[in-house]
Enzyme design. Structure first.
Site, mmCIF file in Angstrom:
data_model
loop_
_atom_site.group_PDB
_atom_site.id
_atom_site.type_symbol
_atom_site.label_atom_id
_atom_site.label_comp_id
_atom_site.label_asym_id
_atom_site.label_seq_id
_atom_site.Cartn_x
_atom_site.Cartn_y
_atom_site.Cartn_z
ATOM 1 N N LYS A 36 0.839 -1.196 0.000
ATOM 2 C CA LYS A 36 0.000 0.000 0.000
ATOM 3 C C LYS A 36 0.878 1.251 0.000
ATOM 4 O O LYS A 36 2.092 1.182 0.228
ATOM 5 C CB LYS A 36 -0.917 -0.004 1.225
ATOM 6 N N ARG A 134 -10.389 0.534 15.573
ATOM 7 C CA ARG A 134 -10.402 1.296 14.323
ATOM 8 C C ARG A 134 -11.544 0.807 13.446
ATOM 9 O O ARG A 134 -12.640 1.369 13.485
ATOM 10 C CB ARG A 134 -9.030 1.152 13.640
ATOM 11 N N HIS A 163 -5.893 -6.938 13.469
ATOM 12 C CA HIS A 163 -4.668 -6.136 13.435
ATOM 13 C C HIS A 163 -4.241 -5.819 14.860
ATOM 14 O O HIS A 163 -5.079 -5.475 15.706
ATOM 15 C CB HIS A 163 -4.901 -4.836 12.657
ATOM 16 N N ARG A 219 1.589 -10.624 7.307
ATOM 17 C CA ARG A 219 1.509 -9.402 6.514
ATOM 18 C C ARG A 219 2.678 -8.454 6.804
ATOM 19 O O ARG A 219 2.495 -7.402 7.410
ATOM 20 C CB ARG A 219 0.191 -8.677 6.799
ATOM 21 N N TYR A 262 15.483 31.506 4.435
ATOM 22 C CA TYR A 262 14.356 32.248 4.991
ATOM 23 C C TYR A 262 14.465 32.394 6.509
ATOM 24 O O TYR A 262 14.769 31.439 7.229
ATOM 25 C CB TYR A 262 13.043 31.532 4.679
ATOM 26 N N CYS A 309 13.932 24.874 2.106
ATOM 27 C CA CYS A 309 12.997 25.568 1.218
ATOM 28 C C CYS A 309 12.176 24.558 0.415
ATOM 29 O O CYS A 309 12.371 23.351 0.510
ATOM 30 C CB CYS A 309 13.775 26.466 0.259
ATOM 31 N N ASP A 311 12.293 23.999 -2.747
ATOM 32 C CA ASP A 311 13.087 23.343 -3.793
ATOM 33 C C ASP A 311 14.577 23.284 -3.492
ATOM 34 O O ASP A 311 15.338 22.721 -4.289
ATOM 35 C CB ASP A 311 12.897 24.078 -5.124
#
Length: 370
Positions: A36, A134, A163, A219, A262, A309, A311
């Site tokens: 997943k 859950r 689970h 799992r 920044y 930042c 990028d």
């Protein structure tokens, strides 16, 4: 050409980690590989294909869309969709031959209707809440639930699962309580003459502890990708699968007293060589690594300085005079004898290794290394 920021996925390490899981589980055929969230950011299609070649025949996704991607890539093995069935998805489950988890009666009725309309039966796994709080049917409600489910002639319940909430702490008594409830659920199913072929509750942590019950499937998830379920498992010989690389895009020497990035959250105290890397929080390099992150350049560490930042990220290479523009940088993973594991990164920013893997953006290309 691809951008010089990329994630290298080491399929040899993946196979190594899988071999450990298969040995622990008692064979590759007992593994339901959880892929997943794009295989925890590693690339679900490529990971599933690699594991398929190792003998895996069951895969787990959270969403219908994730399962559809695997089908469109040619993976025809059984896929368990752990996240259930939402209204309007029933026909797709039937058409794609997917196995949903059932944890509410209304979804079961919708699926049954879709199965009848398509002229085929739909295989399902029954989800039981033994203590996660859950999703899943509560054990005390199971007798009435089973009475209603038995009326749905187009659903075949081939499995039952639960689970574990605290398996990452093997000493917790809650684990034994959940196991006891799960065994009681199996007894209830047998009383109703239901004998599911697939029984599973073990996640990665349970697989590598003494919690393993007599189940037909296990799992594993994060351990396949080289992550520890918690610090209790740091002794395992798990190899990192994800290695996030970039290069030095620019270098400049700033005088003492000069602010960087920044907010000037970092101000140089000496003449400082600043290397700028073409990667940032839009790529998943978390902004909380500002002032506390480190990278590897030539197998040596360099600290992140200034605010990360969108990028760009800056590191101090004053003590690495040999570093120049174009030098290879490892953000996550191994370089030489040193390695920045996801657990280290997670500790620095207050999260878990699962999130570290999953937050690497899709705009970072994945490169698969045999």
């Amino acid at each position: 050409m691809e951008r010089p920021t990329y994630v290298e996925i080491d399929l040899n390490a993946l196979r190594h980690n899988f071999a450990l899981a298969a040995e622990r589980a008692g064979g590759a055929g007992r593994i339901l590989a959880v892929v997943k969230a794009d295989a925890y950011g590693h690339g679900a299609t490529q990971v599933a294909r690699a594991l398929r070649r190792q003998g895996v025949h069951w895969f787990g996704t959270a969403l219908l869309e994730e399962a559809r991607e695997l089908r469109e890539a040619g993976l025809n093995d059984p896929i368990l969709v752990l996240g259930g069935v939402f209204p309007g998805q029933e026909e797709s489950f039937a058409a794609l031959n997917l196995t949903p988890c059932i944890f509410d009666l209304e979804a079961a009725r919708r699926l049954n209707a879709a199965g009848g309309a398509s002229g085929r039966s739909i295989s399902c796994h029954l989800k039981i809440d033994t203590g996660m709080g859950r999703v899943g049917f509560l054990p005390e409600d199971l007798p009435e639930v089973l009475k209603q489910l038995r009326e749905l002639e187009h659903l075949h319940f081939k499995g039952v699962l639960s689970h574990l909430a605290l398996a990452d702490d093997p000493s917790s008594s809650h684990n034994e309580e959940q196991m006891a409830r799960f065994h009681a659920v199996l007894d209830t199913l047998h009383e109703y003459d239901l004998h599911p072929r697939h029984v599973h509750i073990d996640n990665s942590a349970a697989l590598y502890s003494d919690l393993m019950p007599e189940c037909t499937l296990v799992r594993p998830g994060v351990t396949l990708y080289g992550g520890y379920p918690s610090g209790h498992f740091a002794h395992l010989d798990l190899q990192p699968v994800m290695h996030w690389r970039t290069v030095v895009a620019a270098i400049k020497t700033l005088p003492a007293g000069r602010g960087v990035s920044y907010g000037h959250r970092f101000v140089t105290e000496r003449p400082t060589r600043i290397a700028t890397l073409p990667v940032g929080y839009a790529d998943g390099y978390n902004r909380r690594l500002t002032g506390c992150g480190e990278v590897l350049i030539g197998g040596r560490r360099a600290p992140v300085v200034g605010t990360v930042c969108m990028d760009w990220t800056m590191v101090d290479v004053t003590d690495l005079p040999e570093v120049g523009v174009g030098a290879l940088v490892t953000l996550l993973g191994c370089d030489g004898d040193d390695c920045i594991r996801a657990e280290e990164w997670a500790e620095r920013i207050g999260t878990i290794n699962y999130e570290v893997f999953c937050q690497v953006s899709k705009r970072v290309p994945r490169v698969y290394k045999e």
